[in-house]
Design an enzyme around this catalytic site. Structure first.
Site, short mmCIF file in Angstrom:
data_model
loop_
_atom_site.label_atom_id
_atom_site.label_comp_id
_atom_site.label_asym_id
_atom_site.label_seq_id
_atom_site.Cartn_x
_atom_site.Cartn_y
_atom_site.Cartn_z
N GLY A 134 12.26 -5.30 3.03
CA GLY A 134 12.27 -4.45 4.21
C GLY A 134 11.79 -3.05 3.88
N VAL A 135 11.54 -2.29 4.94
CA VAL A 135 10.96 -0.95 4.79
C VAL A 135 12.04 0.06 4.40
CG1 VAL A 135 11.36 -0.25 7.17
CG2 VAL A 135 9.39 0.66 5.93
N GLY A 136 11.59 1.19 3.85
CA GLY A 136 12.49 2.30 3.60
C GLY A 136 12.56 2.66 2.13
N SER A 137 13.29 3.71 1.85
CA SER A 137 13.37 4.19 0.46
C SER A 137 14.01 3.14 -0.44
CB SER A 137 14.18 5.49 0.41
OG SER A 137 13.48 6.52 1.07
N GLU A 151 6.14 -7.85 5.84
CA GLU A 151 5.47 -7.17 6.94
C GLU A 151 4.88 -5.83 6.51
OE1 GLU A 151 8.53 -7.05 9.98
OE2 GLU A 151 9.17 -5.08 9.33
N ASN A 173 17.54 2.70 15.10
CA ASN A 173 16.15 2.23 15.03
C ASN A 173 16.08 0.84 15.65
OD1 ASN A 173 17.15 2.07 11.75
ND2 ASN A 173 16.75 0.16 12.84
N GLY A 223 11.23 -6.39 12.08
CA GLY A 223 11.01 -7.77 11.65
C GLY A 223 12.17 -8.32 10.85
#
Lengths: 482, 482
Positions: free
Chosen positions: B258-261, B285, B375, B379
C-alpha cells in the site's frame, strides 16, 4: 440400477464404521457438500457413533445436512469447523464456542485449504454417484471438492445409489491451476463447459469406497409470504428500470439469487417479468426450485451454479428429466461459480438477502446483534462485491414486525458501505449508487424502512447529523436502539 | 523538447480559462490522476478561479494533487466527489458534508462511471505527455482513464511538457470490453504487455488541448521511524517463514504494498530479505521510491502498477533512465492493476496499512472513530479481499503512543473479519488464518497490541467472553474504550 453398477474396477470397498475407526481422533476431515446437498452421510454418522474422544477439524465449503451439522455436532466430535453452517445445533455449539468456527467466503475455501495453510488436511470424504480407481462423479453439489481432493492425503468416496447417475451430465469440473501465474479461467459464457464430468485423483489416495443409499437432506421452502411477493414486485420494478437505463443489458441479463425461501420466491417471480426478448442467464451458486418454470418455458438460456439446492419435489422434477435439463444447467466447482473475476466478467446482477442492513449501507448477514452466529457468510460476499449491480433484498422487519432489519448501525459487517448498490424491502427500493453516506441514509429510511420504525430512524439521523462528520453516528444510542 | 513536439496534427489548442468557462456549472467532470500524480492541473485551477457559482461533480479514480483537492475544493466549486481523496482541506469539507463524497474500491470506478450509472459524465479532463487528433499518451498515472474517456461526452487534454515523453514506454493500456460476457483479461504474467502505449478516442470528443508545464504534486515520505523498521523486520520474518511453508512460493513471490511512508519503507526493506533465488515480482497499484533499489540491483523481475507515486527524487531517478526502467515497469489502468481476478491469478501477497483494526480482525482504513473521513478506501479492499495472503501492517499506536490502533471494536469496517490473514505491528505478527474470532482476538492482543494497552484489551476480552456468543462484544464499553 443397483449400487454395484456405480462401482468400476478394483475398489477398496469398506463399511462406514471401519472407515470412521481409521480416522485419527484429531484428524482434519474435508467433506463435499454445498447448499445442504451432495455431502457424505454414512461416515459422519459412523463418526458420530464412535466412542472415542474425537476432536475433529471438519471442513465443508458450503452447507451440509443434519448427519454432519446435527448428529456429528451433537456427538461432540467436532472441535473446529470451516466454513458455512446454519443448523440450530451447530449454531448453538458455535455460540457457546464449543466449536471454533472460522468463516470465509465460498469462493476462497479451496485455495484456503490447498495453498493458504489454514488447515493440514488428512482425509477428504465425498459423496459420488459413481467411482473408479482414479476418478469419481460427484453427486448433487460440487463446492470445493476438486481442491479438497487435491489437498487431502487420503480419499474416501461414499457412492450413493439414491442419487441418479445421470447427474454427471450436469457437471463441468475445472480446477484452476496453482498460483502464481495461474491461467485465466477460460470461461467466456455462463453456460459454457470447460472441464470434465469426473473428478480425477491419484489412485494411491483412495483408501475406501462406502456404499450408501441415504438420500440428501433436501430443502423445504415456506410458501411465499406477502412480504416475499412485495419484495419480488419491487425488485421486478427495479430490474425493469435498469434494463431500460443501461445499454449493458441490451441483449442479455445475467442474474444470481441467494439461497432461502425469499431467494426461491424471487427466482419464481422472475417468470412474471418482461425481459423484452433479452437472453436471461443465471450465474449463481445455487439452483433452486424457482428456476425450473423459466427453464421449462425456455425463457432461461442457461443456469450455472455449484449446487442443486432443491426440495424433494424439485429433485424429482430434475431427476425425471435430467438429460434435458443438462442442456441448460451446468454445475461447477465453487471457485469457478463464485469466482470474483468471472462475476465481474459476466456483469452479474446479484440479489442476496441478509439479517439486517444499516442506514449507511453496511450489511450484516451472519451475526444477530453483531455477536450471535446464525449462519456462515457463504457466497454472498463474492456476489455483493463483484456484481455489476449488487442488490440486498429482505423484509424490513422480523419477529412479526417487532424488530426492524433497517438499523442505525450494524455491529457486525459482512459487506461494507462500498459494496451494495441497491436495497429492496417490501416497502420499496433504495438505489444508493453514487450517494454519500448521509444521502444513502435518507433514501434507505424513506424507501426501505417499515413505517413503524421510520420516525425513530429519522430522529436518529436528524440528531447525529448535528455532528461534524462524514458518517455521523451515536454508538451507544444505536446499541440501545431496539 | 518543447510543448510543440508533443502536439501531433490539427488540434483544438485553447487556454485553460476558456475551457473552464465552457464547463457547465453543474457538470460532471472526470479526471485522470492516481497516487497524487498524472492529474490535470490548469483546468482545475481555472475552475477554481471561475467566478460563477459552480456545483461540480468531480470524479477521480485515485488521489490527485492540491490543484484539485485544495484549490478547487476551497473555491467551493465541488458539490459531489468520487472516489479517493486525502487532503486536509477535502477531508474537512467532506466531514462538514459540504461535499457529498461517495467512495468505492479503486478497481470498480471505471465500470461505475461507464456502466453502473453512478454519474452521467460530461467532460473528461486528462493529463498527457503527447496528443493527436484521436489519441493521447497519459503521463505519470493511468487510473481509470481509458474507461473515463469512453464514458464522457467530451475530452480535454492537458499536454504537460514537465512530464517526460518517454513515459509512454511504461504504459500498457488495455480496457476490458463491455459486460456481459467480457473476455478474460489475457494477462498471464504481471510483467507482460497486452495493450498499447496510447489511449485512443473518438476524435469528435476532443474539444480542447491545453498546454501545460506544471509539475506533479509529488510525494514526500518521512524517513522510516523505529516503528517502521520494526514492522519491516516482523514482516520480513513472516515472509521468510511463508516462503519456507508454502510450495506456492517455490519459484516466485508476487508482492503488493500500500501507499504511504510505511509502505515505502517496507518496499525499501525488501532488499534486505533473502528470497533464496526466487523471482520477486511486484503486482500492485503504486510504484514507490522504495522499489528502485531492488530494480537497480536486478532483484525485482517486474513491477506492475497504475501510478508512479514517487518523490521528486524518485521521479528524477526514473526519468533519467526511463527506457531502462521500462524494461521492468509496466503501468496499467486501475481496472487491470487492481482486478480481483488477476490478484487471485497471481497469488499476490498484499501488504496494506489502515487506521486501526479490532481484536476480531475487522479493519477500518478510512474513518477515525468510525465517523470522520481521513481518506478514501482506494485499492486496499481489492488486495485485502483477493490476495492469496493478505497482510495488514501498521504501528500499534498513534499520537506518540497515546492511542492504540488495536481496538476492541472498529466502528467503521472497510475490510471484514473474513478478509485479512495476517496482522503485523512493531510488536509482532498475528497470523490469524484458520482461527475463530475469539482465538484471533487472543493472538492479536498478545502479538500485536502495544504493551501499554495489552492489559486493558485482555480485560475487555475476558469480560465479554462470559457471553454465550460467537463474537462476544460490549458495544458501549468498546465505544468508550479510549
Amino acid at each position: 440400477m443397483t449400487v454395484s453398477d456405480r462401482l468400476n474396477g478394483d475398489l477398496p470397498l469398506r463399511d462406514a464404521d471401519s472407515v470412521a475407526a481409521d480416522i485419527a481422533p484429531d484428524a482434519t476431515v474435508l467433506t463435499s457438500g454445498f447448499g445442504s446437498v451432495g455431502y457424505p452421510k454414512l461416515v459422519p454418522l459412523a463418526l458420530a457413533a464412535d466412542d472415542r474422544d474425537l476432536a475433529l477439524t471438519l471442513v465443508s465449503s458450503g452447507n451440509v445436512g443434519d448427519e454432519i451439522d446435527v448428529e456429528l455436532v451433537e456427538s461432540g466430535a467436532i472441535a473446529r469447523r470451516f466454513t458455512y453452517q446454519s443448523s440450530e445445533v451447530a449454531r448453538a455449539a458455535t455460540n457457546r464456542r464449543d466449536i471454533a468456527f472460522s468463516d470465509r467466503n465460498a469462493s476462497s475455501m479451496g485455495d484456503d485449504v490447498q495453498y493458504r495453510g489454514v488447515v493440514d488436511p488428512d482425509v477428504c470424504v465425498v459423496e459420488a454417484v459413481a467411482v473408479g480407481p482414479d476418478w469419481f462423479v460427484p453427486s448433487t453439489s460440487l463446492g470445493q471438492v476438486p481442491a479438497f481432493v487435491e489437498a487431502a492425503d487420503e480419499l474416501v468416496v461414499e457412492v450413493n445409489a439414491a442419487q441418479p447417475l445421470e447427474l454427471q451430465a450436469l457437471h463441468d469440473i475445472y480446477r484452476p491451476d496453482a498460483p502464481p501465474n495461474r491461467d485465466p479461467v477460460p470461461l467466456t459464457d455462463p453456460g459454457e463447459r470447460i472441464g470434465s464430468t469426473r473428478v480425477e485423483f491419484d489412485p494411491e489416495k483412495l483408501t475406501a469406497v462406502v456404499e450408501s443409499d441415504r438420500p440428501d437432506d433436501t430443502y423445504t421452502f415456506r410458501d411465499p409470504t406477502e412480504d416475499d411477493l412485495a419484495i419480488a414486485e419491487n425488485l421486478g420494478d427495479f430490474l425493469t428500470r435498469e434494463l431500460e437505463r443501461s445499454p449493458v443489458f441490451e441483449d442479455a441479463i445475467h442474474l444470481q439469487f441467494g439461497v432461502g425461501s425469499l431467494g426461491n420466491a424471487l427466482m419464481g417471480e422472475l417468470k412474471e417479468l418482461d425481459f423484452g426478448g433479452r437472453d436471461v442467464v443465471y450465474f449463481g451458486e445455487l439452483i433452486q426450485d424457482g428456476l425450473f418454470d423459466m427453464l421449462d418455458e425456455g425463457r432461461l438460456e442457461a443456469a450455472s451454479a455449484t449446487s442443486l439446492a432443491l426440495t424433494t419435489e424439485g429433485q424429482e422434477r430434475l431427476f425425471d428429466d435430467v438429460e434435458r435439463y443438462a442442456e441448460d444447467i451446468v454445475l461447477r466447482p465453487a471457485d469457478v461459480s463464485n469466482h470474483p473475476g468471472l462475476i465481474d466478467q459476466f456483469g452479474v446482477v446479484g440479489v442476496n438477502s441478509a439479517i439486517e442492513f444499516d442506514i449507511y449501507g453496511n450489511v450484516n448477514s451472519t451475526h444477530v446483534n453483531g455477536s450471535r452466529m446464525i449462519n456462515g457468510v457463504g457466497g454472498s460476499a463474492d456476489f455483493n462485491r463483484n456484481s455489476l449491480v449488487s442488490v440486498c433484498a429482505l423484509p424490513s422487519t422480523i419477529k412479526d414486525g417487532e424488530i426492524s432489519r433497517v438499523v442505525p448501525m450494524a455491529f457486525h459487517v459482512d459487506h461494507t458501505e462500498h459494496d451494495i448498490d441497491v436495497f429492496v424491502t417490501e416497502q420499496g427500493v433504495a438505489d444508493v449508487r453514487g450517494l454519500s453516506p448521509v444521502e444513502r441514509a435518507e433514501r434507505i429510511i424513506e424507501n426501505c424502512a417499515h413505517p413503524a420504525f421510520v420516525d425513530d430512524l429519522r430522529d436518529y439521523l436528524a440528531d447525529v447529523k448535528t455532528q461534524d462528520a462524514h458518517i455521523p453516528m451515536d454508538v451507544e444510542r444505536a446499541a440501545n436502539w431496539q
